[in-house]
Each structure stands twice: as C-alpha cells, then as structure tokens.
Design an enzyme around this catalytic site. Structure first.
Site, mmCIF file in Angstrom:
data_model
loop_
_atom_site.group_PDB
_atom_site.id
_atom_site.type_symbol
_atom_site.label_atom_id
_atom_site.label_comp_id
_atom_site.label_asym_id
_atom_site.label_seq_id
_atom_site.Cartn_x
_atom_site.Cartn_y
_atom_site.Cartn_z
ATOM 1 N N ASP A 65 50.378 -50.262 40.688
ATOM 2 C CA ASP A 65 50.968 -50.156 39.358
ATOM 3 C C ASP A 65 50.044 -50.558 38.208
ATOM 4 O OD1 ASP A 65 53.416 -49.138 38.277
ATOM 5 O OD2 ASP A 65 53.756 -51.104 37.402
ATOM 6 N N HIS A 82 57.466 -53.532 37.804
ATOM 7 C CA HIS A 82 56.001 -53.658 37.807
ATOM 8 C C HIS A 82 55.503 -54.307 39.094
ATOM 9 C CE1 HIS A 82 51.947 -54.104 36.447
ATOM 10 N NE2 HIS A 82 52.018 -55.414 36.297
ATOM 11 N N SER A 110 47.870 -54.724 39.453
ATOM 12 C CA SER A 110 47.603 -54.849 38.022
ATOM 13 C C SER A 110 46.149 -55.280 37.786
ATOM 14 C CB SER A 110 48.602 -55.826 37.402
ATOM 15 O OG SER A 110 48.636 -55.707 36.005
#
Length: 402
Positions: free
Chosen positions: A230, A360, A204
C-alpha cells in the site's frame, strides 16, 4: 362470569406450559458466527459482522417484560496486550557504532529451517516490527519452515540510539543502510554461513526501503523477490499534503495502554482487533511525569520527520519496476496506481493484488489473505523448485550423443 367459572379458568391456565420466546434459527446462527469473528475482525459498526449481531429476530411472548434491562454486553472485546512471544522465537539487540553514536537495532526473529526462505519485513513510519506479527503467523501456517525477521527502524519501537540525537536522521539512505546492517549482524549472531534466500516485505515507508535495497543489488542473488504494501509514489506524495492535518487530529496521548489500543480500532486505523492488541503497545511509551489522559504517549514524533517525507517516495515507481527479482504490489484500492505503474502492470512487469475491504494497514487488517498472496508469490519465484535440463557439456562428458 361467576366465581365458579373464574376459579375453573385459573386452574386450567396453571396447567399450560410457560410460553418460550420464538427465535429465528437463521438469525441465531448468524449471531453465533458474528460472535466467533469478534476476536479477529475489525470493530466496524457498519460491517457485515456487526450487522449480523444486531439483527437476530426474537419474538417475545405476551408474558415477557419487554422493557427489562439487558445484563451487560456478552460480546465486549478485551483490549489486553498480546505478547510478542506468541509470534516470534526471540528478540535481537544488534549493536553498531556509527560516527559519534551507537545504535542498538531491535528485531524479532524466527529462524528458517533447512532451505526455507527468510521473510524480512520493514514497517511504515510511526509503526514497529510487531506490525507484521499477525501476518507472519499466517505465513508460517502455510510454510512452517519459513523464517521471519521483523525489525524496528531507528526512532521506532525499541531500537535505541546513544547518546540521543537532537535531530533524528530518517533519510531513505540511512534507513536502507540500517536494514542492511540488521541483515548482516543477524547472520553473524545466528552463525549462518550465508544469508538464506530472502523475500523482502515493506509497508508504506518500509516499501520504499525494501525497493531501494532491491534496486541497489547489494544482496545479489539472495533476494527472491520483494513485496510492497500500500504505497505508490504519486499517491504517497499527494497524501503528504494532509499528513500534518492527520497528526494534529489524533490524540496526543492516552490514559492507558488499553485505551490506545481501543482508539486504533475505533478510528479504523487498524481494523483487526487481534493485530491491534499485538502491535499498538510498541507504538506507545509510558511517561512517568505525565498524568491524567496523556500518560501513554507516542514513541515516534512523526511531525519531526517531515523533512524526510518527500525523499522517501520520489522515484519509487521507477525503482520498483527496474530492480531485479520478483515484484509484488498489494494495494487497498486501484486508485492508488500512478501512470508508470499502470503501464508496468499492463506489460506484466509485476504482480498486483488489491484488497478494497482493507485500510492502509493491509497486513494487519487482513493477515490471512495477505499471507496467502505472499506465500503464493514466494512459490512462483522459488528457484530451488526449478529442475533445469542438463547442459550440453555435461551430456558430452557423460558419453551421450547430442
């Protein structure tokens, strides 16, 4: 029936064996398999593991009590914390003086041996270096000589700034500078003559940081490649619109550390209970003044970082495609790809792996599968494994004809 017949029948019955329940063997094996998976799989009532554990077929005999209460749940998971010492050799406290303050970077390290690579990880916003603990254990299972360096970004985990700042600077430029500083200080503290070959891994926000470092070229040929987990520019910026809604909906605190771990699993924020027991404790801080249901609060005030959100991801796709080194993108769904990355994928500019069964936190939900992909990525980009043909000048010096 006469008294004599009743007595005879009663005596005959007493010689029969007690009738056992009939158990479907296939379902029993499925139950046992589901129970073994409890420690490493996410707590998902709709998952195949949960379904298996609830569908074992038991056909009771007529003399069993169908309404007897069960004696507790044999599959109840523990929410006890797992210490970092099971996953890393040491923790580092790396002090740096910057302008009017001092920052002490905190990181976890397992040193590489020989010519093995060093995997350097950067977590996402609100997380910590222990987010990668389960993943790094799986990496070292495949590459026992590999090293791992997993840092806590400023304002996260156990990285500390003195004196405390009213406004925390979490700009991409600052976070990139911090990661470079951690690498340099680790090299000095460990007495390395030069940095080992590096594979950068970022989740992220961390994906934006490692991409920025790779694009800058400051580490030169030390970078074998970088993996982004992700995060894609387009979908990340779109998701920022609902970030405040998410933050307002999550609990402000927890009555205990165990309840904080359990919330992450129940809410499916982290779908792997083992990883949650490792990583969640570093996200929470015990507040002595708070009482009741909020004595454990969040270490990082994510809402206060809103000023920097867009700056983390603008231009990410372009930098990811243009930076030197091998490129790996791991996603939880292909819907996260934006136009620029779709074109880049069609042109073969980077490797792509999708894990639709993960959330996630791909590296926490599926550490074994993620490690397999990353190790394979490293092997494909490992220059030390290449055997290059001799140069013409070398052949001539050896007195051979060309």
């Amino acid at each position: 029936m006469s008294d004599l017949q009743r007595a005879f029948t009663k005596a005959k019955r007493s010689t029969f064996p007690i009738e056992p329940p009939i158990i479907d063997q296939a379902d029993e094996e499925q139950d046992n398999f589901a129970e073994l998976q409890n420690e490493s799989q996410a707590d998902d009532d709709s998952s195949s593991a949960s379904s298996a554990s609830s569908t074992g077929t038991i056909i009771p005999s007529s003399n069993q009590n169908l309404f007897a209460r069960p004696l507790g749940s044999p599959n109840k998971r523990t929410m006890d914390q797992i210490p970092w010492t099971r996953y890393f050799e040491r923790e580092l406290f790396l002090e740096a003086k910057i302008d009017s303050y001092t920052i002490t970077h905190h990181a976890y390290l397992t040193s590489p041996t020989g010519a093995a690579p060093l995997f350097v990880t950067h977590h996402g916003a609100g997380s910590s270096g222990l987010s990668f603990a389960a993943l790094t254990a799986e990496i070292r299972r495949s590459l026992p000589a590999a090293g791992i360096l997993s840092l806590d970004a400023r304002g996260h985990g156990y990285t500390a700034i003195t004196p405390e700042q009213e406004t925390l600077d979490l700009s991409l430029q600052t976070l990139t500078s911090d990661m470079m500083s951690v690498l340099e200080q680790t090299k000095l503290q460990m007495g390395w003559k030069e940095l080992p070959l590096l594979v950068l891994i970022g989740h992220s926000l961390g994906g934006a940081v490692v991409t920025d470092i790779a694009k800058s070229g400051k580490l030169g040929n030390a970078i074998l490649g970088y993996a982004v987990l992700d995060v894609v520019e387009g979908s990340a910026i779109d998701a920022l619109q609902s970030m405040q809604t998410y933050l307002s909906a999550r609990p402000a605190g927890f009555p205990s550390l165990e309840s904080g771990i359990e919330w992450h699993i129940r809410s499916r924020t982290i779908r792997n209970s083992t990883s949650a027991r490792i990583s969640v404790p570093a996200l929470l801080n015990f507040d002595k003044e708070a009482r009741g249901s909020r004595s454990w609060t969040w270490r990082t005030d994510l809402a206060a970082t809103q000023l920097f959100w867009e700056g983390w991801f603008v231009g990410l796709s372009k930098k990811f495609l243009e930076a030197r080194g091998g490129k790996l993108l791991l996603l939880a769904g292909t819907d996260r790809l934006d136009k620029e990355l779709i074109i880049g994928q069609m042109q073969g500019k980077y490797a792509l792996q999708v894990f639709p069964e993960a959330g996630h936190f791909i590296h926490e939900d599926l550490p074994e599968k993620t490690a397999m992909v990353i190790v394979d990525f490293y092997k494909r980009n490992d220059r030390s494994a290449l055997v290059l043909p001799p140069k013409v000048s070398e052949i001539l010096r050896a007195g051979k004809k060309v």
